[in-house]
Design an enzyme around this catalytic site. Structure first.
Site, PDB file in Angstrom:
ATOM      1  N   LYS A  33       0.667  -1.083  -0.264  1.00 38.52           N
ATOM      2  CA  LYS A  33      -0.257   0.115   0.131  1.00 38.52           C
ATOM      3  C   LYS A  33       0.844   1.194  -0.002  1.00 38.52           C
ATOM      4  CE  LYS A  33      -0.751   0.078   5.095  1.00 38.52           C
ATOM      5  NZ  LYS A  33      -0.087   1.327   5.415  1.00 38.52           N
ATOM      6  N   THR A  34       2.155   1.428   0.648  1.00 42.11           N
ATOM      7  CA  THR A  34       2.974   2.371   0.718  1.00 42.11           C
ATOM      8  C   THR A  34       3.323   2.628  -0.679  1.00 42.11           C
ATOM      9  OG1 THR A  34       3.784   1.523   2.868  1.00 42.11           O
ATOM     10  CG2 THR A  34       4.848   3.551   1.931  1.00 42.11           C
ATOM     11  N   ASP A 223      -3.403   7.429   4.920  1.00 49.01           N
ATOM     12  CA  ASP A 223      -2.783   6.277   5.205  1.00 49.01           C
ATOM     13  C   ASP A 223      -3.409   5.590   6.543  1.00 49.01           C
ATOM     14  OD1 ASP A 223      -1.596   3.710   4.996  1.00 49.01           O
ATOM     15  OD2 ASP A 223       0.514   4.420   5.200  1.00 49.01           O
ATOM     16  N   GLU A 224      -3.492   4.116   6.589  1.00 50.18           N
ATOM     17  CA  GLU A 224      -3.917   3.575   8.001  1.00 50.18           C
ATOM     18  C   GLU A 224      -5.153   4.134   8.580  1.00 50.18           C
ATOM     19  OE1 GLU A 224      -2.368   1.053   8.973  1.00 50.18           O
ATOM     20  OE2 GLU A 224      -0.081   1.291   8.893  1.00 50.18           O
ATOM     21  N   GLN A 254      -6.855  -4.836  10.679  1.00 45.61           N
ATOM     22  CA  GLN A 254      -5.769  -4.326  11.359  1.00 45.61           C
ATOM     23  C   GLN A 254      -5.914  -3.261  12.333  1.00 45.61           C
ATOM     24  OE1 GLN A 254      -1.857  -4.836   9.653  1.00 45.61           O
ATOM     25  NE2 GLN A 254      -2.861  -4.964   7.674  1.00 45.61           N
ATOM     26  N   ARG A 600       2.911 -10.560  10.383  1.00 45.20           N
ATOM     27  CA  ARG A 600       4.338  -9.801  10.251  1.00 45.20           C
ATOM     28  C   ARG A 600       5.573 -10.674   9.683  1.00 45.20           C
ATOM     29  NH1 ARG A 600       3.071  -5.766   9.582  1.00 45.20           N
ATOM     30  NH2 ARG A 600       0.698  -6.744   9.589  1.00 45.20           N
TER      31      ARG A 600
END
Length: 719
Positions: A33-34, A223-224, A254, A600
Site C-alpha cells: 500500500k505504501t 494512510d492507515e 488491522q 508480520r
C-alpha cells in the site's frame, strides 16, 4: 507515466490513477500500500501537474511520513516542498503556525509531551502542598484527557486576560485541572489533544480560515485510515468538502487502537458517509508464504465486523506454521532459543528474527534465556529515544534559545549545578508571579540580587543570550553543539561518565544533521522543535545483529523473516481485561491483534504457549485463536493432552460472550421489537462498540440502550 506504473499490479495501478472523488482502498497486510500511495502522489504531481503544496498526505506515524517524503522526493524532484506529507498532528501544527494568532497565541507555541505535563503537575502539587505519586498523576492526566474529548475548554484558554480562579473549580481534582490549564496557557503550551481541538475551534470561529485550507488542499490521501478517530475523520471530512477528493487506504482487519479512540467503522462504512465511493481491493500479499497467509485468513474470518477479502500470494510454498506447546514457561523459552540457534546454523541471522507478545512483562522469560545463551537482543518500544533524560535536557536548551519558556528553564537551570536549588527557585517563581514575567526574565532582572549573586545565574544568562544572537544565522545542529558546550552541559555529562548518555547526545546531533541534509529544506529552530515534539516513534537502528523483541502493537507495519508469537495463552491473547470491559467488540480487536502478529512473518511463523498458572492462580490454557483455525493449517510440536484441550474449550465457552451466528441473526435498524417490561418499540440504531441496540419504545420519551445479548427482546409479530 509508464515509469510510475511499472512494477505495480493491476489493483495498485488502478489506485494510482484514480485521483478524482471519494476512493476507499482496502489494502491487506503486505499488499504494497505504501508503494501505491507514493506512486499516486507522484502521479498527481508529475502527470496532473498539481503542486505538492495542494496535496495533503496523512500518515499514521512520523517515521512513515519521513519514509514517504524520502521516496516521493526521488520521483518528483528534491526541490519540491513536501511538507504536507505528515501526520494528523503534524498537519495541525502547520495550520496553527499560520493561523493561531487569531486565538491570541504566538506561532512559536510549545508542544507539551507527557513528561512536560508531569512537570506542570509537580509544580501544582508543590504549590498546593499535596503528596505526589504516579498513580495520582495518571488519574489527573486521564481526567484532563476526558475534558479535552471535546473543544469547550478551549474558549477559556483563548480568552484574553486572566482565567477563572482555580479555587472555584469544585473538588480537588477540578482545582488541579484548572491550575494546569492556567499554567499551560502561561507557557503557551499545547498538548496533542489541544492541537486538534484548537484547529477545530479556529475552523468553527473563522470560516475564512477553514475556506483557505479547503481551497488549498485539492487532493487528500490518508494512510492507515482504519486507525482514525472520530475527530480525525471529521477533520479530513471538513477539509475535503470543497474539492471532494478524498482517498483513504487501510485494512479494517488491522484496527488495533480502538482503546485509543480509533474506530474501524469509518473505513468499513466509508461508502455510507460519502456517496459514489469507489472501492479498490489490494489483496495480493508480497510478504508471506501461502502457509502463513492461509492461517491468517482462517483466523480473521471469525470476525464479524469487517470488509470481506481473502489475501492471496504468488510467493513460493514455505514451511507449515508451528504451534509449540510447552510444559512450562522455561521450557517454552528454551525451545524458542534453540529454534533460533538452529535457524542461524541454517544460514539465518538474529536480526531477521522477531519475538512478539501481547504485554511487555512477557518478554522477561525469553530475555533470561537469550542472556544465558549469549544472544544479543533489542527491545523496541521500551524506553523511547526522545523520552530519555539527556535528550529532553538537550532539547530544553534549544527551547530556551527559541522561546525562553518556563518549562525548559525549570528543567535545565540547575543542570549542571548552579546553586539554584529549591529555595532560590521559589524566590524566582514568587517574583515572576508578582511581576507577570517569565522565569528567565526574572532571573535576568534579579541576577545581581543578594539571593542570586553567588550562583551560576550570570554565566547561564550569558550562554543563552550569546546563542540567541546566533539563532538566525546558525543551523539547528550548530546551535545544539554550541549550547551543549557553552552551558557546560556536555562537560557535566562527560564527568558523569555515563557513556550511553553521551552516545545518545551524539545520536541526536547526528539525526538533526541527517534531517538537514536529506530533506534539503531550510528548517528554522522553531519549526524543528515543533516537528521533534511530535516525534513519538522509537527510532532505533534496525541494523544491529540482534533478535528484535516488541509488543504486537509496536510491530504494526513491520515485517521479519522469522516471527515467534509467544505467550499465546487464553486471557493473555485475547486479553481478559479488554474482554471484561468491552466484551464482543474487544474480542474482535484482540483477534485483529493476533492477525497483525501472524502477518508480520515472511518465511516462518511460530506460535508458542505453555502450561502452568497465571497471576491470580488461574490455570493456563492455549489461546482460543489457536483452536479457531483448522488443525491442518499448522504443525503441533510438544505434548498437548486431550484432557487439557477439552478443559480449555470448556473454559473458553464459559467466558465467550456471543457467537458470530447470534450476532448475525440479531435485529437490524428499523425493526419492530417487543420487550417484556417496556413493551413495543423500534430499533433506531446499533452501537457496535458497546454491543447494544438503541430502542425507542412507544411508551417512552427517549430511546433505551438494550444489550444485544438480552434474550427476552423479540421480533414483534404485528397483527
Amino acid at each position: 507515466m509508464e515509469e510510475l506504473l511499472n512494477g505495480l499490479n493491476e489493483a495498485q495501478q488502478e489506485a494510482v490513477v484514480s485521483t478524482e472523488g471519494f476512493i476507499r482502498v482496502i489494502a491487506g497486510a503486505g499488499s504494497g500500500k505504501t508503494r501505491a500511495l507514493t506512486h499516486r502522489y507522484a502521479f498527481i504531481v508529475n502527470e496532473l501537474g498539481i503542486d505538492p503544496g495542494n496535496i495533503l498526505s496523512v500518515t499514521f506515524t512520523n517515521k512513515a511520513s519521513h519514509e514517504m517524503r524520502r521516496r516521493v522526493k526521488k520521483m518528483v524532484g528534491g526541490e519540491q516542498d513536501t511538507g504536507f506529507i505528515t501526520t494528523y498532528h503534524g498537519f495541525c501544527v502547520r495550520v496553527l503556525r499560520e493561523d493561531i494568532h487569531r486565538l491570541f497565541y504566538p506561532k512559536n507555541f510549545i508542544i507539551l509531551d507527557v513528561e512536560d505535563q508531569k512537570i506542570l503537575l509537580r509544580e501544582i502539587f508543590e504549590e498546593m502542598e499535596l503528596k505526589m505519586n504516579d498513580k495520582t498523576f495518571k488519574r489527573i492526566l486521564d481526567k484532563i484527557g476526558i475534558l479535552k474529548g471535546n473543544t469547550h475548554y478551549v474558549q477559556q484558554m483563548i480568552l484574553r486576560g486572566e482565567m477563572p480562579s482555580a479555587d472555584d473549580a469544585g473538588d480537588m481534582d477540578g482545582q488541579i485541572i484548572q491550575r494546569y490549564l492556567k499554567k499551560q496557557k502561561r507557557v503557551y503550551g499545547l498538548d496533542f489533544d489541544d492541537l486538534l481541538n484548537f484547529v477545530f475551534v479556529l475552523f468553527d470561529q473563522y470560516k475564512e480560515v477553514l475556506e483557505k485550507w479547503q481551497d488549498r488542499l485539492y487532493y487528500i490521501q490518508v494512510d492507515e485510515f482504519q486507525d482514525s478517530s472520530l475527530k480525525q475523520f471529521e477533520l479530513v471530512k471538513k477539509l475535503s468538502e470543497k474539492h471532494g477528493n478524498l482517498f483513504v487506504v487501510g485494512d479494517p482487519d488491522q484496527t488495533i487502537y480502538e482503546w485509543r479512540g480509533a474506530d474501524p467503522k469509518y473505513m468499513v462504512d466509508f461508502d455510507q458517509f460519502f456517496q459514489d465511493t469507489q472501492t479498490i481491493f489490494l489483496n495480493q500479499n508480497y510478504r508471506s508464504t501461502p502457509q502463513i497467509l492461509s492461517l491468517g485468513n482462517a483466523l480473521i474470518q471469525n470476525n464479524y465486523f469487517r470488509v470481506d477479502k481473502d489475501m492471496v500470494t504468488a510467493n513460493p510454498e514455505g514451511l507449515k506454521v508451528v504451534h509449540y506447546h510447552g510444559k512450562s514457561e522455561i521450557e517454552e523459552a528454551k525451545w524458542i532459543v534453540q529454534r533460533m540457534q538452529k535457524l542461524v546454523e541454517e544460514g539465518a541471522e538474529y536480526r531477521q528474527m522477531a519475538v512478539l507478545y501481547r504485554a511487555n512483562y512477557l518478554s522477561r522469560f525469553i530475555e533470561q534465556e537469550l542472556i544465558s545463551a549469549n544472544i544479543e537482543y533489542t527491545i523496541f518500544g521500551g524506553f523511547k529515544f526522545f523520552d530519555r533524560l539527556e535528550i529532553k535536557d538537550a532539547l530544553a536548551h534549544l527551547r530556551m534559545i527559541a522561546m525562553e519558556d518556563d518549562l525548559s528553564f525549570s528543567r535545565i537551570i540547575n543542570v549542571p549545578k548552579r546553586q539554584i536549588g529549591k529555595k532560590r527557585m521559589q524566590f524566582i517563581r514568587a517574583k515572576a508571579e508578582e511581576e507577570g514575567r517569565s522565569l528567565y526574565d526574572t532571573l535576568k532582572k534579579y541576577a545581581d540580587h543578594d539571593r542570586l549573586r553567588s550562583t551560576g545565574a550570570k554565566s547561564f544568562i550569558e550562554a543563552i543570550e550569546s546563542l540567541k544572537d546566533k539563532k538566525e544565522e546558525w543551523t539547528v545542529s550548530e546551535l545544539l553543539q554550541e549550547a551543549m558546550q557553552r552551558t557546560g552541559y556536555e562537560a557535566y555529562r562527560r564527568e558523569d561518565g555515563d557513556q550511553e548518555r553521551l552516545d545518545n547526545l551524539t545520536e541526536l546531533l547526528h539525526s538533526i544533521v541527517q534531517y538537514e541534509q536529506t530533506l534539503g529544506e531550510d528548517i528554522d529552530l522553531d519549526e524543528y522543535l515543533q516537528m521533534i515534539s511530535l516525534y513519538t516513534d522509537d527510532d532505533r537502528d534496525d541494523q544491529v545483529n540482534s533478535v528484535k523483541m516488541m509488543t504486537i502493537h509496536t510491530a504494526k507495519g513491520l515485517e521479519y523473516p522469522y516471527v515467534f508469537v509467544v505467550g499465546m495463552t487464553e486471557s493473555v491473547l485475547p486479553n481478559v481485561r479488554a474482554l471484561r470491559e468491552r466484551k464482543e467488540r474487544a474480542l474482535e480487536e484482540e483477534r485483529r491483534l493476533a492477525y497483525v502478529a501472524v502477518t508480520r512473518a515472511e518465511k516462518e511463523l511460530y506460535l508458542t504457549e505453555s502450561e502452568g498458572f497465571q497471576n491470580g492462580g488461574q490455570r493456563k490454557y492455549p489461546s482460543r485463536f489457536i483452536f479457531e483455525v483448522e488443525e491442518d493449517l499448522y504443525e503441533r510440536v510438544g505434548e498437548l493432552d486431550e484432557a487439557l484441550i477439552e478443559e480449555a474449550k470448556e473454559y473458553i465457552q464459559a467466558t465467550h460472550h456471543q457467537s458470530k451466528q447470534q450476532q448475525a441473526t440479531g435485529f437490524s435498524k428499523g425493526e419492530r421489537v417487543s420487550h417484556p417490561v417496556f413493551g413495543h418499540g423500534t430499533i433506531e440504531g446499533i452501537d457496535e462498540k458497546k454491543n447494544t441496540y438503541h430502542v425507542f419504545f412507544d411508551k417512552m420519551k427517549a430511546p433505551r440502550p438494550i444489550s444485544r445479548n438480552f434474550k427476552k427482546l423479540e421480533k414483534l409479530k404485528e397483527s
